[in-house]
Design an enzyme around this catalytic site. Structure first.
Site, PDB file in Angstrom:
ATOM      1  N   GLN A  72      41.192 -19.684  51.255  1.00  0.00           N
ATOM      2  CA  GLN A  72      42.097 -20.793  51.554  1.00  0.00           C
ATOM      3  C   GLN A  72      43.572 -20.421  51.390  1.00  0.00           C
ATOM      4  O   GLN A  72      44.440 -21.117  51.906  1.00  0.00           O
ATOM      5  CB  GLN A  72      41.755 -22.001  50.678  1.00  0.00           C
ATOM      6  N   HIS A 119      37.143 -17.547  64.033  1.00  0.00           N
ATOM      7  CA  HIS A 119      37.555 -16.741  65.192  1.00  0.00           C
ATOM      8  C   HIS A 119      36.755 -17.042  66.446  1.00  0.00           C
ATOM      9  O   HIS A 119      37.115 -16.606  67.525  1.00  0.00           O
ATOM     10  CB  HIS A 119      37.428 -15.238  64.864  1.00  0.00           C
ATOM     11  N   ASP A 156      43.590 -16.617  58.747  1.00  0.00           N
ATOM     12  CA  ASP A 156      44.068 -15.242  58.928  1.00  0.00           C
ATOM     13  C   ASP A 156      45.311 -14.959  58.091  1.00  0.00           C
ATOM     14  O   ASP A 156      45.471 -13.870  57.551  1.00  0.00           O
ATOM     15  CB  ASP A 156      44.415 -14.974  60.402  1.00  0.00           C
ATOM     16  N   HIS A 195      33.611 -18.292  46.214  1.00  0.00           N
ATOM     17  CA  HIS A 195      34.087 -19.581  46.722  1.00  0.00           C
ATOM     18  C   HIS A 195      33.939 -19.567  48.245  1.00  0.00           C
ATOM     19  O   HIS A 195      34.913 -19.660  48.986  1.00  0.00           O
ATOM     20  CB  HIS A 195      35.521 -19.850  46.278  1.00  0.00           C
ATOM     21  N   ASN A 202      31.105 -21.563  43.230  1.00  0.00           N
ATOM     22  CA  ASN A 202      31.752 -22.839  43.430  1.00  0.00           C
ATOM     23  C   ASN A 202      30.844 -23.744  44.252  1.00  0.00           C
ATOM     24  O   ASN A 202      30.535 -23.429  45.403  1.00  0.00           O
ATOM     25  CB  ASN A 202      33.078 -22.680  44.173  1.00  0.00           C
ATOM     26  N   GLU A 249      38.206 -28.751  39.313  1.00  0.00           N
ATOM     27  CA  GLU A 249      38.882 -29.285  40.493  1.00  0.00           C
ATOM     28  C   GLU A 249      38.954 -30.788  40.384  1.00  0.00           C
ATOM     29  O   GLU A 249      37.997 -31.436  39.959  1.00  0.00           O
ATOM     30  CB  GLU A 249      38.142 -28.950  41.805  1.00  0.00           C
TER      31      GLU A 249
HETATM   32  C1  PNW Z   1      36.022 -28.722  47.182  1.00  0.00           C
HETATM   33  N1  PNW Z   1      32.482 -34.141  46.727  1.00  0.00           N
HETATM   34  O1  PNW Z   1      34.831 -29.151  47.783  1.00  0.00           O
HETATM   35  C2  PNW Z   1      36.178 -27.231  47.396  1.00  0.00           C
HETATM   36  O2  PNW Z   1      35.750 -26.512  46.274  1.00  0.00           O
HETATM   37  C3  PNW Z   1      37.551 -26.795  47.800  1.00  0.00           C
HETATM   38  O3  PNW Z   1      37.517 -25.486  48.312  1.00  0.00           O
HETATM   39  C4  PNW Z   1      38.133 -27.775  48.786  1.00  0.00           C
HETATM   40  O4  PNW Z   1      39.345 -27.366  49.334  1.00  0.00           O
HETATM   41  C5  PNW Z   1      38.269 -29.090  48.052  1.00  0.00           C
HETATM   42  O5  PNW Z   1      37.010 -29.542  47.630  1.00  0.00           O
HETATM   43  C6  PNW Z   1      38.878 -30.197  48.898  1.00  0.00           C
HETATM   44  O6  PNW Z   1      38.024 -30.527  49.954  1.00  0.00           O
HETATM   45  C7  PNW Z   1      34.285 -30.417  47.522  1.00  0.00           C
HETATM   46  O7  PNW Z   1      31.263 -34.245  46.787  1.00  0.00           O
HETATM   47  C8  PNW Z   1      32.918 -30.603  47.671  1.00  0.00           C
HETATM   48  O8  PNW Z   1      33.178 -35.101  46.411  1.00  0.00           O
HETATM   49  C9  PNW Z   1      32.299 -31.811  47.396  1.00  0.00           C
HETATM   50  C10 PNW Z   1      33.071 -32.882  47.006  1.00  0.00           C
HETATM   51  C11 PNW Z   1      34.425 -32.717  46.866  1.00  0.00           C
HETATM   52  C12 PNW Z   1      35.026 -31.492  47.136  1.00  0.00           C
END
Ligand code: PNW
Length: 432
Positions: free
Chosen positions: A26, A46, A59, A127, A171, A340
């Site tokens: 990302q 791609h 990219d 990830h 992750n 997160e």
């Molecule tokens: C995360 N949910 O995914 C990811 O780990 C990140 O890479 C991503 O950018 C971020 O969320 C934002 O989308 C998720 O079930 C997967 O609520 C599931 C959930 C939330 C986020």
């Protein structure tokens, strides 16, 4: 005239650890540089008519491969003490499983740069950016991947373990298994669940065709090697071999075999904390169309919940409180890192009041959960900077720093939420 604002103050323990999170694909860019091999996200982005909303790719993204010092500076400016980032498997090992020294060098620079300014690295090994050549062998559906992952992990421990003290293997396995291999809305976009096909037949064809759909499982039978071997052990061996697949489908409780779960639980208990990602919640009720899902549960949003720029993400701070207490009650109050939690807005919003409010309210419920006995020790906000948001490309932004992805210098521009996080890290409380 001034307005009186009555704010509640929510405190955090003195040794609470604050930080931010990101993921390799990302943010890094440099997708084909210094020996990096292609990942499934290079492939997905791609291909012609890719499923990515704005047709974009990772990219270049935030070019953290070149500008990692800007990320470290951005963390330092806030006073963060931990940075959760992921390592790209595709930089570390070649197709022949040889170590790619240039990839190791890059992460050495990141890790040493963080440690130099007193920030602890918290490293995610995977990830979602699987080497494409492993996907060509079946990816996570091929049991051989376990060995490949072990070799990769071994390389990481050997190369970085002298300085990295905290690791996360995967992750969100639920998301990448279901998204990548179940429903197909993430790379490698494969839709292959036995259950899907079984239900497809049951719902659409069975009335007319009257056939059966089964699954072909393979197993040996396990005989006792001598008279001291108990029937229970035979049963256990059978459950490890056949039951792990057959029980969820055919057994009365529809679960993985308890003997297997207990054995694995024992090993897992050795150590470890729960790295938890929490964004949002939903309302559930028994399904009106039970055939639609295995769980026979329907979910929806309360209309009062505030919406972000992402259709799936609504703000439900109480959900974090209840989740933390549920974990405390069901898993014997483990150590929890919130790895997160975050909010999305549209490109180049720096007056991110929605995020500021979301973060304040979620930090407040986290503080209440800690007061009520939960052992939460760290929090890393998603995300340090705007980045490539998977299938949404650059249309949804999660950063507390904005990035203009057409600016070759990719400056990290603080949003208002940077000021909030500075205050929280400094004072160890949040006002709501
Ligand atoms: C995360 N949910 O995914 C990811 O780990 C990140 O890479 C991503 O950018 C971020 O969320 C934002 O989308 C998720 O079930 C997967 O609520 C599931 C959930 C939330 C986020």
């Amino acid at each position: 005239l001034s307005t009186l604002v009555f704010a509640e103050i929510y405190n955090f323990p003195n040794n609470f650890i604050w930080g931010a999170a990101s993921a390799s694909y990302q943010i890094e860019g440099a997708w084909n540089v210094d020996g990096k091999i292609p990942s499934i996200w290079d492939t997905a982005s791609h291909k012609n008519n890719s499923s990515i909303r704005d047709g974009s790719t990772g990219d270049d993204a935030g070019m953290s491969y070149y500008y990692y010092e800007k990320d470290i500076q951005a963390l330092k400016d806030i006073g963060f003490e931990v940075y959760r980032f992921s390592i790209a498997w595709t930089r570390i090992l070649t197709k022949a499983n040889q170590v790619n020294q240039k990839g190791i060098d890059y992460y050495n620079k990141v890790i040493d740069g963080l440690l130099d300014v007193g920030i602890q690295p918290l490293v995610t090994m995977y990830h979602w950016d699987l080497p494409q050549y492993l996907q060509d062998l079946g990816g996570w559906t091929n049991p051989a991947i376990v060995k490949y992952f072990e070799v990769y992990a071994d390389t990481l421990f050997a190369s970085f373990g002298d300085r990295v003290e905290e690791w996360i293997t995967f992750n969100e396995p639920k998301t990448f298994c279901n998204g990548g291999y179940g429903e197909g809305w993430d790379a490698p976009e494969i839709k292959t669940a036995h259950a899907n096909v079984y239900h497809l037949y049951k719902n659409k064809y069975f009335t007319k065709q009257q056939g059966k759909v089964g699954i072909c499982l393979d197993t040996t039978f396990s005989f006792p090697a001598n008279e001291n071997v108990t029937d229970e052990l035979v049963d256990k061996a059978m459950h490890f071999s056949l039951g792990r697949y057959a029980n969820p489908i055919y057994s009365a409780d529809g679960d993985y075999p308890s003997v297997m779960r207990e054995a694995i639980d024992q090993r897992v208990k050795m150590k470890g904390e729960d790295a938890l990602n929490y964004y949002t919640s939903n309302l559930i009720k028994p399904s009106l169309n039970p055939a639609d899902s295995d769980s026979e549960i329907d979910s929806s949003f309360d209309p009062s919940w505030k919406r972000s720029a992402s259709s799936w993400l609504v703000s439900v701070p109480e959900g974090l409180y209840h989740l933390l207490l549920w974990i405390k009650d069901h898993y014997n109050n483990p150590l929890v890192y919130i790895t997160e939690n975050g909010w999305s807005d549209l490109p180049m919003t720096t007056e991110d009041d929605g995020r500021v409010e979301y973060l304040r309210e979620h930090l407040a419920t986290m503080s209440r959960a800690i007061t009520d006995g939960c052992r939460v020790e760290a929090y890393t906000v998603w995300s340090l900077t705007d980045n490539f948001e998977w299938m949404k490309g650059y249309t949804e932004r999660f950063g507390i720093y904005a990035i203009n992805f057409t600016d070759p210098e990719r400056p990290r521009i603080p949003k208002k939420s940077v000021d909030l996080m500075k205050q929280v890290v400094r004072d160890n409380f949040v006002e709501v």
